[in-house]
Design an enzyme around this catalytic site. Structure first.
Site, PDB file in Angstrom:
ATOM      1  N   ASN A 108       0.861  -1.190   0.000  1.00  0.00           N
ATOM      2  CA  ASN A 108       0.000   0.000   0.000  1.00  0.00           C
ATOM      3  C   ASN A 108       0.893   1.235   0.000  1.00  0.00           C
ATOM      4  O   ASN A 108       1.992   1.202   0.543  1.00  0.00           O
ATOM      5  CB  ASN A 108      -0.874   0.015   1.261  1.00  0.00           C
ATOM      6  CG  ASN A 108      -1.763   1.243   1.334  1.00  0.00           C
ATOM      7  OD1 ASN A 108      -2.367   1.643   0.330  1.00  0.00           O
ATOM      8  ND2 ASN A 108      -1.842   1.869   2.506  1.00  0.00           N
ATOM      9  N   HIS A 110       0.895   5.109   1.407  1.00  0.00           N
ATOM     10  CA  HIS A 110       0.176   5.914   2.393  1.00  0.00           C
ATOM     11  C   HIS A 110       0.851   7.283   2.483  1.00  0.00           C
ATOM     12  O   HIS A 110       2.085   7.365   2.553  1.00  0.00           O
ATOM     13  CB  HIS A 110       0.203   5.206   3.751  1.00  0.00           C
ATOM     14  CG  HIS A 110      -0.523   5.962   4.813  1.00  0.00           C
ATOM     15  ND1 HIS A 110      -1.906   5.965   4.911  1.00  0.00           N
ATOM     16  CD2 HIS A 110      -0.067   6.757   5.808  1.00  0.00           C
ATOM     17  CE1 HIS A 110      -2.261   6.725   5.942  1.00  0.00           C
ATOM     18  NE2 HIS A 110      -1.170   7.216   6.493  1.00  0.00           N
ATOM     19  N   SER A 137       4.877   6.633   2.437  1.00  0.00           N
ATOM     20  CA  SER A 137       5.428   5.312   2.780  1.00  0.00           C
ATOM     21  C   SER A 137       4.805   4.255   1.888  1.00  0.00           C
ATOM     22  O   SER A 137       3.603   4.285   1.627  1.00  0.00           O
ATOM     23  CB  SER A 137       5.065   4.948   4.234  1.00  0.00           C
ATOM     24  OG  SER A 137       5.475   5.939   5.146  1.00  0.00           O
ATOM     25  N   ASP A 146      -2.669   0.416   8.234  1.00  0.00           N
ATOM     26  CA  ASP A 146      -1.460   1.231   8.051  1.00  0.00           C
ATOM     27  C   ASP A 146      -0.341   0.835   9.011  1.00  0.00           C
ATOM     28  O   ASP A 146       0.514   1.665   9.359  1.00  0.00           O
ATOM     29  CB  ASP A 146      -1.776   2.739   8.207  1.00  0.00           C
ATOM     30  CG  ASP A 146      -2.804   3.219   7.189  1.00  0.00           C
ATOM     31  OD1 ASP A 146      -2.855   2.653   6.086  1.00  0.00           O
ATOM     32  OD2 ASP A 146      -3.555   4.161   7.515  1.00  0.00           O
TER      33      ASP A 146
HETATM   34  C1  GAR Z   1      -2.906   9.105  -2.355  1.00  0.00           C
HETATM   35  O1  GAR Z   1      -2.392  10.221  -1.699  1.00  0.00           O
HETATM   36  C2  GAR Z   1      -2.681   7.848  -1.535  1.00  0.00           C
HETATM   37  O2  GAR Z   1      -1.452   7.842  -0.860  1.00  0.00           O
HETATM   38  C3  GAR Z   1      -3.814   7.933  -0.560  1.00  0.00           C
HETATM   39  O3  GAR Z   1      -4.924   8.374  -1.323  1.00  0.00           O
HETATM   40  C4  GAR Z   1      -4.431   9.175  -2.407  1.00  0.00           C
HETATM   41  C5  GAR Z   1      -4.974   8.594  -3.686  1.00  0.00           C
HETATM   42  O4  GAR Z   1      -4.684   9.413  -4.781  1.00  0.00           O
HETATM   43  N1  GAR Z   1      -4.069   6.688   0.060  1.00  0.00           N
HETATM   44  C6  GAR Z   1      -4.469   6.561   1.311  1.00  0.00           C
HETATM   45  O5  GAR Z   1      -4.702   7.515   2.029  1.00  0.00           O
HETATM   46  C7  GAR Z   1      -4.647   5.132   1.765  1.00  0.00           C
HETATM   47  N2  GAR Z   1      -4.715   5.084   3.187  1.00  0.00           N
HETATM   48  P1  GAR Z   1      -4.732   8.847  -6.247  1.00  0.00           P
HETATM   49  O6  GAR Z   1      -6.105   8.184  -6.422  1.00  0.00           O
HETATM   50  O7  GAR Z   1      -4.588  10.042  -7.115  1.00  0.00           O
HETATM   51  O8  GAR Z   1      -3.616   7.856  -6.404  1.00  0.00           O
END
Ligand code: GAR
Length: 196
Positions: A108, A110, A137, A146
């Site tokens: 994942n 994060h 991360s 997480d």
């Molecule tokens: C990203 O910032 C990712 O790290 C986060 O959601 C966003 C998705 O953006 N993920 C989390 O928070 C998971 N816990 P994207 O759809 O443009 O890749």
């Protein structure tokens, strides 16, 4: 042999796009075999169409219980049989029924320097904590939200002019470079690597 990966995403899909672009490079150490989303329409789904990557939607709202969704997702992963699953903006918490049905390792990405700031609104959390550094991360997914072992991190210094939105954009740019690089590292080091 490149690592065969399946991506899980829920929304905009900018990390999925970065992975698509990296996987299209010559000698890419990983390939993207498919996408599974939990909502439709979404940006990630549109990208899969454009890049001609097979995609499937399991609309979370259509499942009567979280367990039923978890089982369907595990079945879908088993059907593709990837080496690795990549959560890229996948916003579902996976429960015991998922981990019971899926033995494929999951990564994942994060948007924080874990173990700091798990969960949502990580940029707001970092600003509220007056952190000097923030970042992203890539970690292994375990039943602890997480909380799985880290594979790679990228960080930046928080600037006085950073607002939540500005910081989110700066960290997102780091994410786009970090995820493909973490996968390259993994492909080179062997898929059992647990470097951090
Ligand atoms: C990203 O910032 C990712 O790290 C986060 O959601 C966003 C998705 O953006 N993920 C989390 O928070 C998971 N816990 P994207 O759809 O443009 O890749």
């Amino acid at each position: 042999m490149p690592l065969r990966c399946l991506v899980l995403a829920s929304g905009r899909g900018s990390n999925f796009k970065a992975l698509l672009e990296a996987s299209a490079q010559p000698q890419a150490p990983f390939s993207l075999e498919g996408l599974v989303t939990d909502r439709t329409p979404c940006g990630a789904q549109a990208l899969a169409e454009r890049w001609q990557v097979p995609s499937q939607c399991l609309p979370y709202r259509d499942f009567s219980t979280r367990e039923a969704f978890d089982e369907a997702l595990a079945n879908s992963i088993r059907a593709t049989a990837p080496d690795l699953v990549l959560c890229a903006g996948f916003m579902r918490v996976l429960g015991p029924a998922f981990f019971k049905g899926c033995s494929t390792p999951l990564l994942n990405i994060h948007p924080s320097l874990l173990p700091a700031h798990r969960g949502l609104h990580t940029h707001r959390q970092a600003l509220a904590a007056r952190d000097a550094y923030h970042g992203a991360s890539v970690h292994w997914v375990t039943p602890e939200l997480d909380g799985g072992p880290l594979l790679a991190q990228a960080r930046l210094a928080i600037a006085p002019e950073d607002t939540e939105e500005r910081l989110a954009a700066r960290v997102l740019a780091l994410e786009h470079a970090l995820y493909p690089r973490a996968l390259s590292y993994l492909a080179e080091a062997g898929r059992d690597a647990r470097p951090l």
